[in-house]
Design a protein around this motif. Structure first.
Motif, PDB file in Angstrom:
ATOM      1  N   ALA A  31      -8.976  -5.094  -0.238  1.00  0.00           N
ATOM      2  CA  ALA A  31      -8.058  -5.746   0.702  1.00  0.00           C
ATOM      3  C   ALA A  31      -8.743  -5.905   2.059  1.00  0.00           C
ATOM      4  CB  ALA A  31      -6.772  -4.928   0.836  1.00  0.00           C
ATOM      5  N   GLU A  32      -9.486  -4.885   2.476  1.00  0.00           N
ATOM      6  CA  GLU A  32     -10.192  -4.967   3.758  1.00  0.00           C
ATOM      7  C   GLU A  32     -11.252  -6.072   3.711  1.00  0.00           C
ATOM      8  OE1 GLU A  32     -12.032  -1.337   5.009  1.00  0.00           O
ATOM      9  OE2 GLU A  32     -12.649  -2.195   6.931  1.00  0.00           O
ATOM     10  N   ARG A  33     -11.945  -6.138   2.597  1.00  0.00           N
ATOM     11  CA  ARG A  33     -12.994  -7.156   2.447  1.00  0.00           C
ATOM     12  C   ARG A  33     -12.421  -8.570   2.550  1.00  0.00           C
ATOM     13  NH1 ARG A  33     -16.369  -8.090  -3.201  1.00  0.00           N
ATOM     14  NH2 ARG A  33     -16.427 -10.357  -3.001  1.00  0.00           N
ATOM     15  N   THR A  34     -11.285  -8.783   1.904  1.00  0.00           N
ATOM     16  CA  THR A  34     -10.729 -10.140   1.842  1.00  0.00           C
ATOM     17  C   THR A  34      -9.764 -10.415   2.989  1.00  0.00           C
ATOM     18  OG1 THR A  34      -8.877  -9.405   0.468  1.00  0.00           O
ATOM     19  CG2 THR A  34     -10.871 -10.124  -0.677  1.00  0.00           C
ATOM     20  N   PRO A  49       1.275   1.539  -0.483  1.00  0.00           N
ATOM     21  CA  PRO A  49       0.221   1.947   0.462  1.00  0.00           C
ATOM     22  C   PRO A  49      -0.595   0.775   1.004  1.00  0.00           C
ATOM     23  CG  PRO A  49       0.109   3.273  -1.545  1.00  0.00           C
ATOM     24  CD  PRO A  49       1.154   2.232  -1.771  1.00  0.00           C
ATOM     25  N   LEU A  50      -0.778  -0.267   0.185  1.00  0.00           N
ATOM     26  CA  LEU A  50      -1.497  -1.443   0.686  1.00  0.00           C
ATOM     27  C   LEU A  50      -0.690  -2.110   1.799  1.00  0.00           C
ATOM     28  CD1 LEU A  50      -2.866  -2.832  -2.688  1.00  0.00           C
ATOM     29  CD2 LEU A  50      -4.273  -2.317  -0.683  1.00  0.00           C
ATOM     30  N   ALA A  51       0.608  -2.197   1.603  1.00  0.00           N
ATOM     31  CA  ALA A  51       1.467  -2.767   2.651  1.00  0.00           C
ATOM     32  C   ALA A  51       1.479  -1.846   3.869  1.00  0.00           C
ATOM     33  CB  ALA A  51       2.876  -2.976   2.102  1.00  0.00           C
ATOM     34  N   ARG A  52       1.478  -0.556   3.606  1.00  0.00           N
ATOM     35  CA  ARG A  52       1.488   0.388   4.726  1.00  0.00           C
ATOM     36  C   ARG A  52       0.193   0.263   5.542  1.00  0.00           C
ATOM     37  NH1 ARG A  52       2.618   5.359   2.172  1.00  0.00           N
ATOM     38  NH2 ARG A  52       4.809   4.831   2.168  1.00  0.00           N
ATOM     39  N   ALA A  53      -0.876  -0.125   4.869  1.00  0.00           N
ATOM     40  CA  ALA A  53      -2.158  -0.307   5.568  1.00  0.00           C
ATOM     41  C   ALA A  53      -2.181  -1.611   6.363  1.00  0.00           C
ATOM     42  CB  ALA A  53      -3.308  -0.277   4.569  1.00  0.00           C
ATOM     43  N   GLY A  54      -1.105  -2.373   6.278  1.00  0.00           N
ATOM     44  CA  GLY A  54      -0.985  -3.549   7.140  1.00  0.00           C
ATOM     45  C   GLY A  54      -1.178  -4.879   6.431  1.00  0.00           C
ATOM     46  N   TYR A  55      -1.361  -4.862   5.106  1.00  0.00           N
ATOM     47  CA  TYR A  55      -1.578  -6.116   4.375  1.00  0.00           C
ATOM     48  C   TYR A  55      -0.240  -6.692   3.908  1.00  0.00           C
ATOM     49  CZ  TYR A  55      -6.315  -4.463   4.529  1.00  0.00           C
ATOM     50  OH  TYR A  55      -7.518  -4.007   4.995  1.00  0.00           O
ATOM     51  N   ALA A  56      -0.205  -8.015   3.841  1.00  0.00           N
ATOM     52  CA  ALA A  56       0.947  -8.683   3.237  1.00  0.00           C
ATOM     53  C   ALA A  56       0.768  -8.585   1.728  1.00  0.00           C
ATOM     54  CB  ALA A  56       0.992 -10.140   3.677  1.00  0.00           C
ATOM     55  N   VAL A  57       1.744  -8.002   1.041  1.00  0.00           N
ATOM     56  CA  VAL A  57       1.611  -7.728  -0.390  1.00  0.00           C
ATOM     57  C   VAL A  57       2.766  -8.362  -1.155  1.00  0.00           C
ATOM     58  CG1 VAL A  57       1.472  -5.927  -2.163  1.00  0.00           C
ATOM     59  CG2 VAL A  57       0.467  -5.519   0.100  1.00  0.00           C
ATOM     60  N   THR A  58       2.428  -9.042  -2.248  1.00  0.00           N
ATOM     61  CA  THR A  58       3.423  -9.519  -3.201  1.00  0.00           C
ATOM     62  C   THR A  58       3.236  -8.713  -4.476  1.00  0.00           C
ATOM     63  OG1 THR A  58       3.378 -11.752  -2.271  1.00  0.00           O
ATOM     64  CG2 THR A  58       4.282 -11.519  -4.478  1.00  0.00           C
ATOM     65  N   GLY A  84      -1.024   2.019  12.252  1.00  0.00           N
ATOM     66  CA  GLY A  84      -1.568   1.371  13.442  1.00  0.00           C
ATOM     67  C   GLY A  84      -0.633   1.559  14.614  1.00  0.00           C
ATOM     68  N   ARG A  85      -1.042   0.983  15.754  1.00  0.00           N
ATOM     69  CA  ARG A  85      -0.264   1.231  16.970  1.00  0.00           C
ATOM     70  C   ARG A  85       1.078   0.519  16.937  1.00  0.00           C
ATOM     71  NH1 ARG A  85      -3.551   0.332  22.189  1.00  0.00           N
ATOM     72  NH2 ARG A  85      -5.401  -0.051  20.984  1.00  0.00           N
ATOM     73  N   ARG A  86       1.057  -0.726  16.374  1.00  0.00           N
ATOM     74  CA  ARG A  86       2.333  -1.450  16.275  1.00  0.00           C
ATOM     75  C   ARG A  86       2.910  -1.151  14.902  1.00  0.00           C
ATOM     76  NH1 ARG A  86       2.111  -7.395  17.201  1.00  0.00           N
ATOM     77  NH2 ARG A  86       4.351  -7.100  17.392  1.00  0.00           N
ATOM     78  N   ARG A  87       3.809  -0.224  14.825  1.00  0.00           N
ATOM     79  CA  ARG A  87       4.315   0.236  13.528  1.00  0.00           C
ATOM     80  C   ARG A  87       5.474  -0.656  13.097  1.00  0.00           C
ATOM     81  NH1 ARG A  87       2.590   4.995  11.928  1.00  0.00           N
ATOM     82  NH2 ARG A  87       4.554   5.716  11.088  1.00  0.00           N
TER      83      ARG A  87
END
Ligand SMILES: C[S@@+](CC[C@H](N)C(=O)[O-])C[C@H]1O[C@@H](n2cnc3c(N)ncnc32)[C@H](O)[C@@H]1O
Length: 277
Positions: free
Chosen positions: A47-50, A67-76, A99-102
């Motif tokens: 996810a970080e790579r892309t 957890p992927l969504a929690r890491a800040g990614y848009a997940v379907t 992150g800072r903006r939760r």
């Protein structure tokens, strides 16, 4: 360990409570996953790579999607089991991106058959994790799933497929014998749960018929058995590679574990990473 969408036979009497066998099975899935498969870091790295967005097919109870969504990614997250998605929804509720903006999580849950999925969006990462491909109904459905991954990627997007690769010794042990997998206390109910399973390999069809029994003893001593039946359609390395290339994907690497050790003799899994060209 494989937890599919097949319906469980319910041996509980109606008087014992309103929870359906499907809901209970979804809870047992999470109980099973107390043994961490150890694949989250792989998907976080991809996810970080892309940069996302991320599409997960057969997302189940959200073990990876949340957890992927929690890491800040848009997940379907797509699954055809409403009870599994219900658990994903519960896991998501109240959670906030790191992150800072939760902010609230960007997680979309879609109840659908993944083999016929057609969304307008295009993704940076699309994956089907932890043997889920093998639960689909044979080679045609598995090919369609690969095509669905490919069709939903933007150019340069990455597809990941992860399936178990049992060796001859393991397959020979799949002779129908009953195995005690674990005994655990269910943290949600306090019940004592015993998981037993029986696997039978059919070399003619490259399938493994899996019967799983969950025996639960409640605080009052009531015993309940929940049974599920699954058929795994095994896939070889060359079949997976052909499915991916036929879908228009370009194989980037073939790994034998979630740490991306190159696939080779002794590998217990196939982790296929392919790029949309
Ligand atoms: C082994 S679980 C994997 C869940 C999740 N990806 C994980 O790694 O924890 C397999 C999931 O595949 C889903 N599934 C099986 N066949 C499906 C189909 N045709 N369409 C959508 N989901 C399906 C099941 O409902 C189940 O939740």
């Amino acid at each position: 360990m494989v937890e599919p969408s097949a319906e469980g036979a319910d041996h509980e009497t109606a008087a014992a409570g309103p929870e359906t066998a499907a809901a209970r099975m979804a809870r047992y899935y999470d109980l099973d996953l107390l043994d961490d498969p150890g694949d989250l870091d792989l998907y976080l790295a991809m996810a970080e790579r892309t940069g996302g967005p991320v599409l997960e097919l057969a997302a189940g109870s959200g073990r990876l999607a949340v957890p992927l969504a929690r890491a800040g990614y848009a997940v379907t997250a797509v699954d055809n089991d409403a009870q599994m998605l219900h658990r994903a929804s519960k896991a998501c509720a109240g959670a906030r991106a790191s992150g800072r903006r939760r902010t609230a999580l960007d997680l979309e849950l879609i109840e659908a058959d993944l083999t016929t999925l057609s969304l307008d969006a295009r993704y940076g990462l699309a994956f089907i994790a932890l043997n889920s491909l093998l639960l689909l109904d044979g080679a045609d459905a598995q090919r369609r799933a690969m095509q669905v991954l490919a069709d939903h990627l933007r150019p340069g997007g990455v597809a990941v497929v992860d399936v178990v690769l049992p060796d001859a010794t393991e397959l020979s042990a799949y002779d129908g014998r009953l195995v005690l997998d674990w005994m655990r206390e269910d943290p949600e109910t306090g019940d004592h749960v015993t998981k037993l399973s029986s696997a039978r390999h059919d070399a003619t069809h490259a399938t493994v018929a899996l019967t799983t029994l969950y025996d639960t003893v409640s605080a009052t001593g009531a015993l309940r058995r929940t049974t599920r039946f699954d058929l795994l359609s095994l896939r070889s390395v060359s079949e997976l590679v052909r499915d991916a290339t036929d879908s228009g994907l370009e194989i980037e690497s073939l790994a034998g574990d979630h740490q991306l050790t190159p696939l080779g003799p002794g590998s217990e899994r196939i982790v296929l990473i392919a790029v949309s060209v």
